[in-house]
Design an enzyme around this catalytic site. Structure first.
Site, PDB file in Angstrom:
ATOM      1  N   GLY A  49      10.191 -13.601  -7.936  1.00 42.85           N
ATOM      2  CA  GLY A  49      11.242 -14.401  -8.846  1.00 42.85           C
ATOM      3  C   GLY A  49      12.153 -15.106  -8.357  1.00 42.85           C
ATOM      4  O   GLY A  49      13.060 -15.711  -8.952  1.00 42.85           O
ATOM      5  N   LYS A  50      11.597 -15.874  -7.195  1.00 43.64           N
ATOM      6  CA  LYS A  50      12.582 -16.871  -6.434  1.00 43.64           C
ATOM      7  C   LYS A  50      12.638 -17.953  -7.196  1.00 43.64           C
ATOM      8  O   LYS A  50      13.639 -18.727  -7.439  1.00 43.64           O
ATOM      9  CB  LYS A  50      12.077 -17.024  -4.874  1.00 43.64           C
ATOM     10  CG  LYS A  50      12.070 -15.809  -4.068  1.00 43.64           C
ATOM     11  CD  LYS A  50      11.747 -15.951  -2.795  1.00 43.64           C
ATOM     12  CE  LYS A  50      10.326 -16.518  -2.449  1.00 43.64           C
ATOM     13  NZ  LYS A  50       9.357 -15.442  -2.612  1.00 43.64           N
ATOM     14  N   THR A  51      11.761 -18.504  -7.537  1.00 44.27           N
ATOM     15  CA  THR A  51      11.509 -19.596  -8.392  1.00 44.27           C
ATOM     16  C   THR A  51      12.288 -19.666  -9.807  1.00 44.27           C
ATOM     17  O   THR A  51      13.139 -20.248 -10.344  1.00 44.27           O
ATOM     18  CB  THR A  51      10.021 -20.233  -8.637  1.00 44.27           C
ATOM     19  OG1 THR A  51       9.620 -20.049  -7.225  1.00 44.27           O
ATOM     20  CG2 THR A  51       9.824 -21.495  -9.101  1.00 44.27           C
ATOM     21  N   HIS A  96     -11.425  12.118   2.889  1.00 44.68           N
ATOM     22  CA  HIS A  96     -10.031  11.696   2.637  1.00 44.68           C
ATOM     23  C   HIS A  96      -9.337  12.562   1.568  1.00 44.68           C
ATOM     24  O   HIS A  96      -8.238  13.355   1.821  1.00 44.68           O
ATOM     25  CB  HIS A  96      -9.869  10.333   2.035  1.00 44.68           C
ATOM     26  CG  HIS A  96     -10.366   9.392   3.020  1.00 44.68           C
ATOM     27  ND1 HIS A  96      -9.608   9.236   4.315  1.00 44.68           N
ATOM     28  CD2 HIS A  96     -10.928   8.179   2.828  1.00 44.68           C
ATOM     29  CE1 HIS A  96     -10.225   8.216   5.089  1.00 44.68           C
ATOM     30  NE2 HIS A  96     -10.948   7.601   4.333  1.00 44.68           N
ATOM     31  N   HIS A 154     -17.475  10.285   2.818  1.00 45.41           N
ATOM     32  CA  HIS A 154     -16.422   9.844   3.515  1.00 45.41           C
ATOM     33  C   HIS A 154     -14.887   9.826   2.544  1.00 45.41           C
ATOM     34  O   HIS A 154     -13.942  10.418   2.857  1.00 45.41           O
ATOM     35  CB  HIS A 154     -16.673   8.170   3.605  1.00 45.41           C
ATOM     36  CG  HIS A 154     -15.510   7.609   4.080  1.00 45.41           C
ATOM     37  ND1 HIS A 154     -15.681   6.999   5.773  1.00 45.41           N
ATOM     38  CD2 HIS A 154     -14.419   7.130   4.039  1.00 45.41           C
ATOM     39  CE1 HIS A 154     -14.453   6.386   5.935  1.00 45.41           C
ATOM     40  NE2 HIS A 154     -13.480   6.314   4.889  1.00 45.41           N
ATOM     41  N   GLU A 155     -15.285   9.538   1.445  1.00 43.63           N
ATOM     42  CA  GLU A 155     -14.106   9.606   0.470  1.00 43.63           C
ATOM     43  C   GLU A 155     -13.440  10.879   0.141  1.00 43.63           C
ATOM     44  O   GLU A 155     -12.478  11.324   0.128  1.00 43.63           O
ATOM     45  CB  GLU A 155     -14.222   8.920  -1.033  1.00 43.63           C
ATOM     46  CG  GLU A 155     -14.541   7.266  -0.904  1.00 43.63           C
ATOM     47  CD  GLU A 155     -13.455   6.739  -0.442  1.00 43.63           C
ATOM     48  OE1 GLU A 155     -12.280   7.007  -0.282  1.00 43.63           O
ATOM     49  OE2 GLU A 155     -13.787   5.593   0.516  1.00 43.63           O
ATOM     50  N   GLY A 205      12.450 -13.585   0.177  1.00 50.44           N
ATOM     51  CA  GLY A 205      11.984 -12.566  -0.510  1.00 50.44           C
ATOM     52  C   GLY A 205      10.479 -12.746  -0.530  1.00 50.44           C
ATOM     53  O   GLY A 205       9.878 -13.738  -0.501  1.00 50.44           O
ATOM     54  N   PRO A 206       9.763 -11.516  -0.605  1.00 46.84           N
ATOM     55  CA  PRO A 206       8.288 -11.627  -0.782  1.00 46.84           C
ATOM     56  C   PRO A 206       7.787 -12.430  -2.120  1.00 46.84           C
ATOM     57  O   PRO A 206       8.509 -12.910  -2.872  1.00 46.84           O
ATOM     58  CB  PRO A 206       7.833 -10.294  -0.988  1.00 46.84           C
ATOM     59  CG  PRO A 206       8.803  -9.425  -0.526  1.00 46.84           C
ATOM     60  CD  PRO A 206      10.161 -10.401  -0.860  1.00 46.84           C
ATOM     61  N   ASP A 212      -9.715   2.396   7.936  1.00 52.34           N
ATOM     62  CA  ASP A 212      -9.081   3.632   8.345  1.00 52.34           C
ATOM     63  C   ASP A 212      -8.643   3.584   9.746  1.00 52.34           C
ATOM     64  O   ASP A 212      -7.265   3.930  10.139  1.00 52.34           O
ATOM     65  CB  ASP A 212      -9.826   4.720   8.181  1.00 52.34           C
ATOM     66  CG  ASP A 212     -10.231   4.943   6.790  1.00 52.34           C
ATOM     67  OD1 ASP A 212      -9.686   4.533   5.666  1.00 52.34           O
ATOM     68  OD2 ASP A 212     -11.332   5.499   6.392  1.00 52.34           O
TER      69      ASP A 212
HETATM   70  P1  ADP Z   1       8.366 -16.679  -6.058  1.00 50.72           P
HETATM   71  O1  ADP Z   1       9.146 -17.960  -6.409  1.00 50.72           O
HETATM   72  O2  ADP Z   1       9.142 -15.398  -5.516  1.00 50.72           O
HETATM   73  O3  ADP Z   1       6.958 -16.583  -5.355  1.00 50.72           O
HETATM   74  P2  ADP Z   1       8.190 -16.662  -9.148  1.00 50.72           P
HETATM   75  O4  ADP Z   1       9.714 -16.848  -9.277  1.00 50.72           O
HETATM   76  O5  ADP Z   1       7.420 -18.054  -8.921  1.00 50.72           O
HETATM   77  O6  ADP Z   1       8.088 -15.954  -7.729  1.00 50.72           O
HETATM   78  O7  ADP Z   1       7.651 -15.400  -9.909  1.00 50.72           O
HETATM   79  C1  ADP Z   1       6.188 -15.715 -10.639  1.00 50.72           C
HETATM   80  C2  ADP Z   1       6.385 -15.241 -11.888  1.00 50.72           C
HETATM   81  O8  ADP Z   1       6.505 -13.797 -11.729  1.00 50.72           O
HETATM   82  C3  ADP Z   1       7.461 -15.498 -12.775  1.00 50.72           C
HETATM   83  O9  ADP Z   1       6.980 -16.760 -13.538  1.00 50.72           O
HETATM   84  C4  ADP Z   1       7.483 -14.321 -13.761  1.00 50.72           C
HETATM   85  O10 ADP Z   1       6.684 -14.474 -14.890  1.00 50.72           O
HETATM   86  C5  ADP Z   1       7.427 -13.177 -13.048  1.00 50.72           C
HETATM   87  N1  ADP Z   1       8.590 -12.662 -12.177  1.00 50.72           N
HETATM   88  C6  ADP Z   1       8.684 -12.555 -11.070  1.00 50.72           C
HETATM   89  N2  ADP Z   1      10.070 -11.822 -10.902  1.00 50.72           N
HETATM   90  C7  ADP Z   1      10.405 -11.569 -12.077  1.00 50.72           C
HETATM   91  C8  ADP Z   1      11.591 -10.851 -12.606  1.00 50.72           C
HETATM   92  N3  ADP Z   1      12.402 -10.145 -11.730  1.00 50.72           N
HETATM   93  N4  ADP Z   1      11.797 -10.708 -14.098  1.00 50.72           N
HETATM   94  C9  ADP Z   1      10.908 -11.335 -14.874  1.00 50.72           C
HETATM   95  N5  ADP Z   1       9.663 -11.914 -14.384  1.00 50.72           N
HETATM   96  C10 ADP Z   1       9.341 -12.017 -13.314  1.00 50.72           C
HETATM   97 ZN    ZN Z   2     -11.810   5.866   4.637  1.00 52.95          ZN
END
Ligand code: ADP
Ligand code: ZN
Length: 645
Positions: free
Chosen positions: A236-238, A459, A455-456, A231-232, A530
């Protein structure tokens, strides 16, 4: 991590203790020689010859260790003013038996020669006695040995101690994984993870495995070894991995893939070995490898420009060996995270390794709301703040961005000495995070400012009159980050885009430059962003979506990302694509200009208002342009695109 700090603290105290011990030891060792050295007066050869030898005051000379001549003065000189002081016995009565003076001789030969010369005219009786002695003063003999040993001990201790926490010189091969033990009270639970319901459902099973392995093994089920979370960044992977450890109450070893890949060959592999050894000792446990793509990138790709490739490969091989090696039921589960799922080596994803995959996405409206709730819980809020409102303002934000906004808002409120965090604080935090800090100090000339304003305004006008373009919410000519002006849109979160929508999107993007040309008869470099977007979109329309009649319903999209070096189409097609894209952008530009010519009066009004106020909102635009034709759909899942100048 607190644990580690206290550990280090203790270590430091201990070191101070031993440090003193060492110092006392050295002093004790050196003391005899220091005393010996200082208790005898140092003289030079000249002193010796002129003041002592020539006066026949010397009783004898003892040469110690072939380097120091110790001089004994005759007792009858005890009251001589020149020798009175040294002849006094330091113990009290009588005279000091000597040696009374000493000097360093160059070599025995030169010393004897000089002595002979000096005593040339002496009678045999007056010639002084010279004897040679070997001092067995153990300090002088031992010191040359002891000092290097002592230095080495200090050296080693220094490196060993400096390394207890992170990486170190002597700790190369040790894994740098940080251990979060179950005694760590700050364990994350599933409550802290908002949204991500499907992912949580999947990992709940793993928690169960870790808690009751017997229930599964009894029936012959194999416990999974590896789970990859894709995931990006900031989704919340960690956090999810930590929650698994927290829920299962098992030790959690966390480490980043890039830590495996060091500049020294073989370090990565031995770190992997060490990591698994440590984890197995503490089983059941979880190993979390962040950025696994640093090690697990598919082999053979990009080999010619990554120097660390061999090292990475041997690390990856070691990782695979370890994962194959440990029994299915050893109770160690490896969670790995990456934002490049497509880059991973297929060997990693084979059964028995990372065979479970969990995909995380950027949160949608409802998920954002849930994440806001988690992070708002700890803040003291004014009533004006609601998770619903904030979620609607933050499409495209990740969980980490949301956590960041909440914290930033609290900081802003505190800075303004408020006792509650208000809605405005969140808006300010949002602005700051969306577009970088406002750079008020960036000075624009009046002319530049005018160009940016028109410019803006271009848009703004185009997006207002094109039914399928994203609705505009705010236009600003305050420089932020690297962009000079910006327009914010609230696009609907859509999976499908029609041809008209994409076209009108491009018209809006071109409107900045078109407005400049219409107003000043000259264009500026401000349209860079742009044009970049227009070019990408136009090529995507022709090459991926099959939107171009001449090119037809074909797509050269390469979902596998494997064809980086060869084009899947002929030279003629390449030419056709280029021609068609250029033609399309050209017509789009003319259309956009026509639209603006039609509304030039309003364009000027908006630009002037912008120059005056710097920031204008939808309501201001409505006053000038009238109600926007298309209703903003009230589906709450919306996406903000920040359309920089
Ligand atoms: P990743 O590992 O995907 O880059 P992290 O798990 O380190 O992201 O997320 C960083 C912080 O963002 C977490 O410590 C938390 O505070 C917040 N966060 C991210 N996703 C969630 C979620 N689904 N719910 C609550 N907090 C989140
Ligand atoms: Zn522009």
């Amino acid at each position: 991590m607190d644990q580690q700090n206290t550990g280090k603290e203790k270590g430091r105290l201990f070191k101070i203790g031993t440090g003193w011990l060492y110092l006392i030891l050295i002093l004790a060792l050196l003391l005899p020689s220091i005393l010996d050295y200082s208790s005898t007066n140092q003289i030079t050869w000249k002193d010796f010859e002129q003041k002592m030898l020539s006066r026949h005051a010397v009783d004898k000379v003892v040469v110690v260790n072939n380097e120091i001549a110790k001089v004994y003065i005759k007792p009858e000189f005890a009251n001589d003013p020149a020798f009175k002081d040294v002849m006094k016995n330091p113990m009290g009565k009588g005279i000091n038996p000597g040696p009374h003076f000493q000097f360093t001789i160059g070599s025995i030969e030169s010393f004897e020669r000089k002595l002979d010369e000096a005593q040339e005219h002496f009678s045999e009786n007056d010639k002084i006695n010279i004897s040679y002695a070997k001092s067995s003063n153990w300090t002088t003999t031992l010191l040359p040995w002891l000092i290097p040993i002592f230095l080495m001990v200090i050296f080693f201790r220094f490196f060993l101690n400096g390394s207890t926490g992170g990486s170190s010189v002597l700790n190369f091969g040790r894994s740098t994984a940080q251990l979060l033990d179950k005694s760590d009270k700050s364990s994350v639970t599933f409550e802290d993870v908002a949204g991500l319901e499907e992912a949580k459902q999947e990992v709940k099973e793993i928690v169960d495995f870790l808690k009751n392995p017997v229930r599964y093994t009894k029936l012959g089920a194999k416990i999974p070894k590896g789970v990859i979370i894709v995931g990006p960044t900031g989704t919340g992977k960690t956090l999810l991995a930590k929650a698994v450890a927290g829920e299962a109450q098992v030790p959690f070893f966390s480490l980043s893939g890039s830590e495996f890949v060091e500049m020294f060959v073989g370090v990565g592999a031995s770190r992997v070995r060490d990591l698994f050894k440590r984890a197995k000792e503490k089983a059941p446990s979880i190993i979390f490898i962040d950025e696994i793509d640093a090690v697990g990138r598919s082999r053979g790709k990009n080999t010619f420009y990554t120097g660390a490739n061999d090292e990475r490969e041997s690390t990856l091989n070691q990782l695979l060996t370890e994962m194959d090696g440990f029994g299915t039921n050893s109770g160690v589960i490896v969670l790995a995270a990456t934002n490049r799922g497509d880059m991973l080596d297929h060997a990693l994803l084979r059964p028995g390794r990372f065979d479970r995959h969990i995909y995380l996405d950027l949160p949608n409206y409802n998920e954002r709301k849930a994440i806001f709730r988690v992070h708002l819980k700890v803040l003291i809020l004014a009533e004006s703040v609601s998770a619903d409102f904030l979620a609607s303002q933050t499409p495209g934000f990740s969980g980490a961005d949301i956590a960041n906004i909440c914290n930033e808002a609290a900081l802003i409120a505190a800075r303004n000495r408020k006792d509650k965090v208000e809605r405005q604080d969140f808006m300010d935090a949002l602005d700051r995070i969306v577009a970088g800090l406002e750079k008020k100090s960036k000075i624009l000339s009046a002319k530049e400012k005018k160009t940016i304003a028109y410019h803006e305004a271009g848009h703004a006008v185009a997006s207002w009159f094109l039914k399928n373009a994203d609705p505009l919410v705010k236009v600003s000519i305050i420089p932020r980050g690297k962009s000079l002006g910006s327009a914010w849109y609230l696009p609907e979160e859509r999976q499908l885009k029609t041809l008209t929508e994409l076209e009108e999107h491009i018209f809006v993007a071109l409107a900045g430059r078109a407005a400049e040309e219409l107003t000043f008869g000259e264009i500026s470099s401000g349209a860079l962003d742009d044009l970049e977007r227009v070019t990408k979109d136009a090529y995507a329309m022709a090459m991926y979506y099959g939107f171009n009649k001449k090119i037809g319903n074909v797509s050269f999209y390469d979902s596998g990302g494997r064809e980086a070096f060869q084009k899947p189409y002929s030279e003629e097609t390449a030419k056709l694509i280029d021609e068609e894209v250029r033609k399309f952008v050209e017509t789009s530009y003319i259309n956009t200009k026509n639209l603006l010519v039609h509304h030039q009066h309003e364009l000027t009004k908006i630009a002037e208002l912008l120059l005056q106020r710097e920031v204008i909102f939808k309501e201001d635009l409505e006053k000038i342009l009238g109600e926007r034709i298309e209703e903003i759909s009230e589906t709450n899942t919306m996406e903000v695109a920040n359309n920089n100048m």
